[in-house]
Write a protein that holds these residues in place. Structure first.
Motif, PDB file in Angstrom:
ATOM      1  N   VAL A  33       0.887  -1.119   0.054  1.00 59.22           N
ATOM      2  CA  VAL A  33      -0.053   0.052  -0.132  1.00 59.22           C
ATOM      3  C   VAL A  33       0.985   1.259  -0.094  1.00 59.22           C
ATOM      4  CG1 VAL A  33      -1.835   1.277   1.294  1.00 59.22           C
ATOM      5  CG2 VAL A  33      -2.003  -1.336   1.253  1.00 59.22           C
ATOM      6  N   TYR A  34       1.899   1.285   0.865  1.00 62.68           N
ATOM      7  CA  TYR A  34       2.824   2.366   0.933  1.00 62.68           C
ATOM      8  C   TYR A  34       3.405   2.699  -0.335  1.00 62.68           C
ATOM      9  CZ  TYR A  34       6.793   5.138   2.642  1.00 62.68           C
ATOM     10  OH  TYR A  34       7.597   6.244   2.812  1.00 62.68           O
ATOM     11  N   ALA A  35       4.213   1.638  -0.840  1.00 68.09           N
ATOM     12  CA  ALA A  35       4.673   1.809  -2.136  1.00 68.09           C
ATOM     13  C   ALA A  35       3.701   2.126  -3.494  1.00 68.09           C
ATOM     14  CB  ALA A  35       5.598   0.610  -2.479  1.00 68.09           C
ATOM     15  N   GLY A  36       2.460   1.464  -3.358  1.00 73.54           N
ATOM     16  CA  GLY A  36       1.675   1.758  -4.566  1.00 73.54           C
ATOM     17  C   GLY A  36       1.305   2.962  -4.349  1.00 73.54           C
ATOM     18  N   LEU A  37       1.104   3.859  -3.266  1.00 76.52           N
ATOM     19  CA  LEU A  37       0.557   5.213  -3.057  1.00 76.52           C
ATOM     20  C   LEU A  37       1.572   6.277  -3.395  1.00 76.52           C
ATOM     21  CD1 LEU A  37      -1.916   4.798  -0.251  1.00 76.52           C
ATOM     22  CD2 LEU A  37      -2.408   5.227  -2.549  1.00 76.52           C
ATOM     23  N   GLN A  38       2.841   5.992  -3.593  1.00 75.06           N
ATOM     24  CA  GLN A  38       3.849   6.805  -3.560  1.00 75.06           C
ATOM     25  C   GLN A  38       3.635   7.783  -4.538  1.00 75.06           C
ATOM     26  OE1 GLN A  38       6.459   7.826  -1.118  1.00 75.06           O
ATOM     27  NE2 GLN A  38       4.963   6.904  -0.005  1.00 75.06           N
ATOM     28  N   PRO A  40      20.760   6.116   5.971  1.00 76.58           N
ATOM     29  CA  PRO A  40      21.424   7.442   5.396  1.00 76.58           C
ATOM     30  C   PRO A  40      21.622   7.275   3.859  1.00 76.58           C
ATOM     31  CG  PRO A  40      22.227   6.850   7.606  1.00 76.58           C
ATOM     32  CD  PRO A  40      21.589   5.671   6.934  1.00 76.58           C
ATOM     33  N   GLY A  41      22.098   6.088   3.352  1.00 77.46           N
ATOM     34  CA  GLY A  41      22.516   6.059   2.098  1.00 77.46           C
ATOM     35  C   GLY A  41      21.133   6.037   0.950  1.00 77.46           C
ATOM     36  N   SER A  42      20.062   5.678   1.482  1.00 82.76           N
ATOM     37  CA  SER A  42      18.848   5.736   0.537  1.00 82.76           C
ATOM     38  C   SER A  42      18.361   7.275   0.529  1.00 82.76           C
ATOM     39  CB  SER A  42      17.906   4.749   1.238  1.00 82.76           C
ATOM     40  OG  SER A  42      17.157   5.456   2.610  1.00 82.76           O
ATOM     41  N   MET A  43      18.850   7.909   1.467  1.00 82.77           N
ATOM     42  CA  MET A  43      18.704   9.462   1.181  1.00 82.77           C
ATOM     43  C   MET A  43      19.142  10.061  -0.006  1.00 82.77           C
ATOM     44  SD  MET A  43      16.469  10.180   3.716  1.00 82.77           S
ATOM     45  CE  MET A  43      15.749   8.406   3.359  1.00 82.77           C
ATOM     46  N   ILE A  44      20.407   9.525  -0.332  1.00 85.28           N
ATOM     47  CA  ILE A  44      21.091   9.989  -1.572  1.00 85.28           C
ATOM     48  C   ILE A  44      20.134   9.557  -2.652  1.00 85.28           C
ATOM     49  CG2 ILE A  44      23.076   9.584  -3.004  1.00 85.28           C
ATOM     50  CD1 ILE A  44      24.685   8.472  -0.663  1.00 85.28           C
ATOM     51  N   GLY A  45      19.438   8.829  -2.653  1.00 80.08           N
ATOM     52  CA  GLY A  45      18.322   8.726  -3.907  1.00 80.08           C
ATOM     53  C   GLY A  45      17.398   9.937  -4.109  1.00 80.08           C
ATOM     54  N   PHE A  46      16.899  10.487  -2.902  1.00 80.36           N
ATOM     55  CA  PHE A  46      16.290  11.720  -3.006  1.00 80.36           C
ATOM     56  C   PHE A  46      17.030  12.949  -3.619  1.00 80.36           C
ATOM     57  CE2 PHE A  46      14.212   9.153   0.553  1.00 80.36           C
ATOM     58  CZ  PHE A  46      13.004   8.739  -0.368  1.00 80.36           C
ATOM     59  N   ASP A  47      18.185  12.781  -3.257  1.00 78.01           N
ATOM     60  CA  ASP A  47      19.088  14.068  -3.648  1.00 78.01           C
ATOM     61  C   ASP A  47      19.238  13.820  -5.161  1.00 78.01           C
ATOM     62  OD1 ASP A  47      20.481  16.324  -2.443  1.00 78.01           O
ATOM     63  OD2 ASP A  47      22.330  15.404  -3.732  1.00 78.01           O
ATOM     64  N   TYR A  48      19.187  12.656  -5.808  1.00 77.09           N
ATOM     65  CA  TYR A  48      19.072  12.381  -7.251  1.00 77.09           C
ATOM     66  C   TYR A  48      17.838  12.971  -7.623  1.00 77.09           C
ATOM     67  CZ  TYR A  48      23.172   9.169  -7.368  1.00 77.09           C
ATOM     68  OH  TYR A  48      24.472   8.553  -7.119  1.00 77.09           O
ATOM     69  N   ALA A  49      16.649  12.848  -7.075  1.00 74.04           N
ATOM     70  CA  ALA A  49      15.436  13.145  -7.372  1.00 74.04           C
ATOM     71  C   ALA A  49      15.593  15.113  -7.597  1.00 74.04           C
ATOM     72  CB  ALA A  49      14.380  12.679  -6.793  1.00 74.04           C
ATOM     73  N   ARG A  50      16.125  15.443  -6.363  1.00 71.03           N
ATOM     74  CA  ARG A  50      16.105  16.899  -6.368  1.00 71.03           C
ATOM     75  C   ARG A  50      16.990  17.436  -7.735  1.00 71.03           C
ATOM     76  NH1 ARG A  50      19.406  20.674  -4.056  1.00 71.03           N
ATOM     77  NH2 ARG A  50      20.649  18.966  -3.524  1.00 71.03           N
ATOM     78  N   THR A  51      18.144  17.051  -7.724  1.00 68.75           N
ATOM     79  CA  THR A  51      19.052  17.659  -8.839  1.00 68.75           C
ATOM     80  C   THR A  51      18.705  17.273 -10.306  1.00 68.75           C
ATOM     81  OG1 THR A  51      20.716  15.696  -8.505  1.00 68.75           O
ATOM     82  CG2 THR A  51      21.129  17.645  -7.037  1.00 68.75           C
ATOM     83  N   THR A 109       6.472  14.533  -7.490  1.00 71.29           N
ATOM     84  CA  THR A 109       6.377  13.195  -8.275  1.00 71.29           C
ATOM     85  C   THR A 109       7.504  12.451  -8.336  1.00 71.29           C
ATOM     86  OG1 THR A 109       4.510  14.440  -9.560  1.00 71.29           O
ATOM     87  CG2 THR A 109       5.607  12.258 -10.705  1.00 71.29           C
ATOM     88  N   ALA A 110       8.824  13.059  -8.709  1.00 68.16           N
ATOM     89  CA  ALA A 110       9.887  12.343  -8.528  1.00 68.16           C
ATOM     90  C   ALA A 110      10.498  11.732  -7.227  1.00 68.16           C
ATOM     91  CB  ALA A 110      10.987  13.353  -9.105  1.00 68.16           C
ATOM     92  N   THR A 111      10.114  12.486  -6.294  1.00 72.14           N
ATOM     93  CA  THR A 111      10.445  11.903  -5.022  1.00 72.14           C
ATOM     94  C   THR A 111       9.665  10.616  -4.522  1.00 72.14           C
ATOM     95  OG1 THR A 111      11.025  14.162  -4.141  1.00 72.14           O
ATOM     96  CG2 THR A 111      10.569  12.468  -2.327  1.00 72.14           C
ATOM     97  N   GLY A 112       8.269  10.775  -5.091  1.00 76.34           N
ATOM     98  CA  GLY A 112       7.444   9.514  -5.014  1.00 76.34           C
ATOM     99  C   GLY A 112       7.968   8.258  -5.926  1.00 76.34           C
ATOM    100  N   VAL A 113       8.592   8.705  -6.918  1.00 78.33           N
ATOM    101  CA  VAL A 113       8.974   7.649  -7.674  1.00 78.33           C
ATOM    102  C   VAL A 113      10.262   7.108  -7.153  1.00 78.33           C
ATOM    103  CG1 VAL A 113      10.252   6.991 -10.033  1.00 78.33           C
ATOM    104  CG2 VAL A 113       7.869   8.417  -9.898  1.00 78.33           C
ATOM    105  N   VAL A 114      11.133   7.876  -6.438  1.00 80.05           N
ATOM    106  CA  VAL A 114      12.482   7.270  -5.858  1.00 80.05           C
ATOM    107  C   VAL A 114      11.869   6.278  -4.550  1.00 80.05           C
ATOM    108  CG1 VAL A 114      14.439   7.902  -4.492  1.00 80.05           C
ATOM    109  CG2 VAL A 114      13.879   9.038  -6.753  1.00 80.05           C
ATOM    110  N   ASN A 115      10.919   6.847  -3.761  1.00 79.12           N
ATOM    111  CA  ASN A 115      10.633   6.312  -2.453  1.00 79.12           C
ATOM    112  C   ASN A 115       9.886   4.994  -2.705  1.00 79.12           C
ATOM    113  OD1 ASN A 115      10.810   6.572   0.224  1.00 79.12           O
ATOM    114  ND2 ASN A 115       8.607   7.220   0.476  1.00 79.12           N
TER     115      ASN A 115
END
Length: 448
Positions: free
Chosen positions: A58-63, A326-337, A346-352
């Motif tokens: 449910v969490y992943a499907g709603l991201q 902490p390593g997984s947070m780097i994924g959100f930095d990719y989305a941001r940049t 939207t991009a953050t949801g895809v990464v998450n």
């Protein structure tokens, strides 16, 4: 007297962070209560794992839908709504006596949880300057993991003392309180308490989602999140406590203490990684690959250890797993940049989606393997866990393949669009040594 702008920013972030701490408490509560849940509902490991898998599904499907809603309606409304939905789920779990009620409860927890983290992350670039965003993103993810400490110690104590109903009703009460705090303290932006994006058509929503997905930098963030996060999530959310108690023979108190070490390690590593990402943004993938190697190396050591691993080796395992968050947070930095501001949610949801898809697959596979070896009973032995936990290496291999492929595509895109060429690290270091040697020669000549 109004708060100074800087103080207001920290107050808003703290309110959002409190909401995320309690969301993590709700998310991980079933893992702490895993053995109690098996006895309460009379289910085996596979069925118990399906509760957590459904919650994560449910969490992943709603991201992605939540990311689109976030771009449209802002953080405040989603954080408050998510907090109340999770609290309702915990009330239902407190009073559940059968599988149906437990399943509905975990669905509600997963739905509310899905609204919280990316909404809190969205606040950071609105309230803080860009140079602080990488470190504060790390701190958001890691301080939020204090919710695991609350579930590992106070919630576990309530389960062992007053019992199941009191423990889950207490969690629900904490959720309602923090939702009210968020309603009072949060502001979407410094300019507006509730900020709404422009109404968009389904065509525009599809275009934003497609644009975020097509960029290889977003997919690199997804695979980064997929591979770095899942080992720690599987451990904290579902199988860590049963593994330590039933597999390694620790007491509930010792297992809870190790889970606390896991959380504290993540909190300590987060600011360090955030600073490194801020200082070396073009070498983020090396940090990611190093963290993955540490996680898999620690699991290999524990699983290959003859018999039960000694306590120092288990401490090493939880310290290694603590770096995954902490390593997984780097994924959100990719989305941001790699994405423009209008589609950041939207991009953050895809990464998450990444880490939680990997987690739910791994949780279910471990449960199925344990059931196959024990016939559905909860009478586990270390040999059963040794086989079941090894499935993590297969999931990690898939994630590594995705990281290496999308990193290559993202670097190619960066070169084409911005003219930035990322040389192999050994080449860059060699060039730096040559430059340093040349500078030293020139300085020597100047002194002569």
């Amino acid at each position: 007297m109004s708060l100074r702008p800087g103080a207001r920013a920290w107050a808003v972030w703290a309110a959002g962070l409190a909401a995320y701490v309690i969301a993590v408490l709700h998310r991980t509560s079933l893992g702490v209560a895993g053995l109690d849940a098996q006895h309460r509902f009379g289910v085996g490991a596979g069925t118990l794992a399906s509760f957590a898998v459904l919650q994560l599904l449910v969490y992943a499907g709603l991201q992605i839908p939540v990311g689109l809603l976030l771009d449209r309606f802002g953080s405040l409304r989603l954080v408050v709504c998510g907090g109340l939905v999770m609290a309702a789920g915990q009330v239902l779990m407190a009073n559940a006596h059968g599988i149906t009620g437990a399943v509905l409860a975990r669905i509600l927890v997963g739905a509310g949880d899905a609204m919280t983290f990316i909404s809190v992350l969205r606040l950071v670039p609105h309230w803080f300057p860009p140079r602080r965003v990488p470190v504060l993103t790390q701190l958001t993810g890691l301080v939020g993991q204090a919710g695991q400490i609350i579930s590992a110690i106070p919630l576990a104590a309530l389960l062992a003392g007053p019992g199941w109903r009191t423990a889950f009703l207490s969690a629900a009460g904490a959720g309602v309180f923090v939702a009210l705090v968020a309603l009072a303290a949060l502001r979407d932006t410094p300019e507006r308490r509730m900020s709404s994006g422009s109404p968009v058509s389904m065509r525009q929503l599809g275009a934003d989602l497609s644009g975020a997905w097509r960029h290889p930098g977003t997919r690199l963030g997804l695979w980064t999140h997929f591979t770095t996060q899942f080992t720690g999530t599987v451990f904290a959310l579902m199988w860590g406590i049963p593994f330590l108690i039933a597999g390694e023979g620790l007491t509930r108190g010792e297992a809870g203490s190790l889970l606390t070490v896991f959380v504290i390690t993540g909190m300590a590593a987060g600011p360090v990684l955030g600073t490194l990402v801020q200082r070396y943004p073009l070498r983020r993938s090396l940090l990611v690959l190093g963290i993955i190697a540490v996680n898999l190396g620690a699991w290999a050591l524990v699983l290959l250890w003859p018999g039960r691993a000694p306590l120092p080796v288990l401490i090493l395992l939880v310290v290694a797993l603590g770096s995954g968050g902490p390593g997984s947070m780097i994924g959100f930095d990719y989305a941001r940049t790699f994405n423009p501001p209008h589609r950041l949610g939207t991009a953050t949801g895809v990464v998450n989606v990444g880490g939680f898809v990997a987690s739910l697959l791994t949780i279910e596979l471990i449960g199925l393997i344990l059931d196959a070896r024990t016939g559905g009973s909860a009478d586990y032995h270390i040999a059963d866990f040794r086989v079941a936990m090894s499935v993590q290496f297969l999931v990690a291999a898939a994630g590594l393949t995705g990281i290496l492929r999308t990193r290559k595509l993202a670097r190619r895109r960066l070169e084409q669009e911005e003219g930035i060429v990322i040389r192999p690290l050994r080449v860059a270091l060699a060039e730096r040594r040559v430059l340093a040697a040349s500078r030293a020669v020139k300085e020597e000549g100047w002194r002569d």
